[in-house]
Design an enzyme around this catalytic site. Sequence first.
Site, PDB file in Angstrom:
ATOM      1  N   HIS A 186      21.602 -37.259 -32.163  1.00  0.00           N
ATOM      2  CA  HIS A 186      21.994 -35.993 -32.770  1.00  0.00           C
ATOM      3  C   HIS A 186      22.567 -36.199 -34.171  1.00  0.00           C
ATOM      4  O   HIS A 186      22.421 -35.343 -35.041  1.00  0.00           O
ATOM      5  CB  HIS A 186      23.008 -35.273 -31.869  1.00  0.00           C
ATOM      6  CG  HIS A 186      22.356 -34.430 -30.824  1.00  0.00           C
ATOM      7  ND1 HIS A 186      22.878 -34.248 -29.574  1.00  0.00           N
ATOM      8  CD2 HIS A 186      21.195 -33.719 -30.839  1.00  0.00           C
ATOM      9  CE1 HIS A 186      22.079 -33.459 -28.874  1.00  0.00           C
ATOM     10  NE2 HIS A 186      21.057 -33.133 -29.618  1.00  0.00           N
ATOM     11  N   GLU A 428     -11.364 -40.266 -26.552  1.00  0.00           N
ATOM     12  CA  GLU A 428     -10.540 -41.442 -26.817  1.00  0.00           C
ATOM     13  C   GLU A 428     -11.097 -42.700 -26.156  1.00  0.00           C
ATOM     14  O   GLU A 428     -10.461 -43.758 -26.182  1.00  0.00           O
ATOM     15  CB  GLU A 428      -9.092 -41.183 -26.357  1.00  0.00           C
ATOM     16  CG  GLU A 428      -8.970 -40.680 -24.933  1.00  0.00           C
ATOM     17  CD  GLU A 428      -7.565 -40.205 -24.590  1.00  0.00           C
ATOM     18  OE1 GLU A 428      -6.611 -40.652 -25.243  1.00  0.00           O
ATOM     19  OE2 GLU A 428      -7.438 -39.392 -23.657  1.00  0.00           O
ATOM     20  N   ASP A 452      -5.890 -44.469 -28.802  1.00  0.00           N
ATOM     21  CA  ASP A 452      -6.581 -45.189 -27.734  1.00  0.00           C
ATOM     22  C   ASP A 452      -8.010 -45.553 -28.129  1.00  0.00           C
ATOM     23  O   ASP A 452      -8.511 -46.612 -27.740  1.00  0.00           O
ATOM     24  CB  ASP A 452      -6.605 -44.359 -26.442  1.00  0.00           C
ATOM     25  CG  ASP A 452      -5.351 -44.566 -25.610  1.00  0.00           C
ATOM     26  OD1 ASP A 452      -4.664 -45.583 -25.824  1.00  0.00           O
ATOM     27  OD2 ASP A 452      -5.059 -43.724 -24.743  1.00  0.00           O
ATOM     28  N   CYS A 499      -6.065 -35.716 -33.054  1.00  0.00           N
ATOM     29  CA  CYS A 499      -4.624 -35.647 -32.800  1.00  0.00           C
ATOM     30  C   CYS A 499      -3.962 -37.022 -32.777  1.00  0.00           C
ATOM     31  O   CYS A 499      -2.815 -37.159 -32.362  1.00  0.00           O
ATOM     32  CB  CYS A 499      -4.339 -34.917 -31.493  1.00  0.00           C
ATOM     33  SG  CYS A 499      -5.129 -35.647 -30.047  1.00  0.00           S
TER      34      CYS A 499
END
Length: 580
Positions: A186, A428, A452, A499
């Site tokens: 944080h 992938e 991958d 992605c």
Amino acid sequence: MKGLGVSPGIGIGKAFLIDKKSMNIEKIHVIDTDTEVSRLINAMEVGKSELNELYLKTLEEVGEKEAQIFKSHEMMLEDDTFISEVEIKIRKENINAEYALNEISNAYIKMFENIEDEYLRERAEDIRDVMTRVIKILLGIKITDYSHIEENSIIIAKDLTPSDTAQIDKRRVSAMITEMGGKTSHAAIIARIMGIPTVVGLENITCKIKKNDLVICDGKSGKVLINPNEKQLKYYIQKKSKEEEIESELKKQINLPTVSKDGFVISLSANIGTPRDVDSVLENDAEGIGLFRSEFIFMNRELQPTEDEQFEEYKEVLVKMGNKPVIIRTLDIGGDKDVPYIDIPKEMNPFLGYRAIRLCLGNVEVFRTQLRAILRASIYGNVKIMFPMISTMKELKDSKKILEEAKKELRKKGIPYKENIEIGIMIEIPSAAIISDLLAKEVDFFSIGTNDLIQYTLAVDRMNSKLSHLYSQYHPALLRLIKNVIENAHKAGIWVGMCGEASGDPKLIPVLLGMGLDEFSMNAPSILKSRYIIRGLNKKEMEQVATNTLDMENAIEVEDYLSCLFADENENYLKRCKTP
């Protein structure tokens, strides 16, 4: 020296050392346990009052989202179960309040530190912060005062808690450097929001830097220079000026369309793991979520999440995103991600084993439950469903069949869902890339998972440091597979995204644009930078660049070629990516 950069930017200033005195918490035998319990309760009330002051200060100076950290800290001091555990220890062992509180707190801290997920693991820091505050109140030790920090100071400390960070006047602090901490702590989150360059994980830094030493802190690279020479100082002053110029330029990209100079429209999306990541997605003006890693909902828990629990998580993301598309990848565990409530056998090579869609097809009820939850949430936004690690046509058809069964179950119960949900798959695995012309007839979109795909195509374990020189997103074999997938998708009339990490690589973006990639999905902070690059490129010209890379012999040649064309990335953004 080099640590972990957790908040980007360059800070130059004099060192300000924070020396937190260690607390001596003695175990003292007491007779009057009622008095000790009263001391504990009173100290917690004082702690809550101090935390509320921090909440109001952070709310005014930073924002609601970051201020909520201190509301969650207050809630720890209102946890009846926790308070009861400390009270029982006081009464049962006839010991002082501060010792009992420290013992119970340490047990919880140790439990959180053993959690694999980085974000949850670093919540141990929050428990330590809150309980240190209460113990100091019990011992009569004053909280560290940051009001006397001079301008252009660089804070040097063993660690900085959220409470410390919130008290710092960002107008006086150029940077922060600590021995402890992580990217998702944080304190690091608040530092990023406040725009304070921060480097963590520099061992013994408090012993190596003296008060008023001149220090340079690069919060992006993690580099720290102590008493730099004139040449180094000049270089970093210029770099700081350049980065500020770039930052100002990138902010102008908000609300602009992602379109190349010759009119080719691109969708720029973000990758997320949990609903709490959506704020960053919206702040960086992403046009959707290209990858929602749903497995994080399943991890770090003893029991499988119920259908309702999953539904609420998906619904929260969809509501926040409005009409923007959200691609939910179905459960992808196994490999490096295990859960205790699903039997995943130990394997010699888990990345080639029982994982992702293979595991889901072997645990149909787990899979169907997730699909029902996604379908139920679909009425709250623009959801798309994506199956991971598809390697055969049978896996795809079996997955679609289970999806239809989930729809049938909901219809039978009269539960509403959207009928026209787009279905896609991750490309992938090389076998999927090679038969992508056949797979394209069964789906609405592809999303290329380069992480991958690289390791499977090149037979390189991406976690093996000895082979890291072989793991490259510039390998011509990988680029040829990507080009093949894009062409096959377009021939079938479907769109294709990416992605993996490669989609946000400034040197590869021109190549992928030239190949005709429709959607780029990346970490949210890379969105505006990528939009800037794409808006400065001509797709027609990039088609030739892409063709040139496919004819090269190895990854080094490709990377060198792209580095020459799109040289220094900072210069590149400012010159609007000059094309060859």
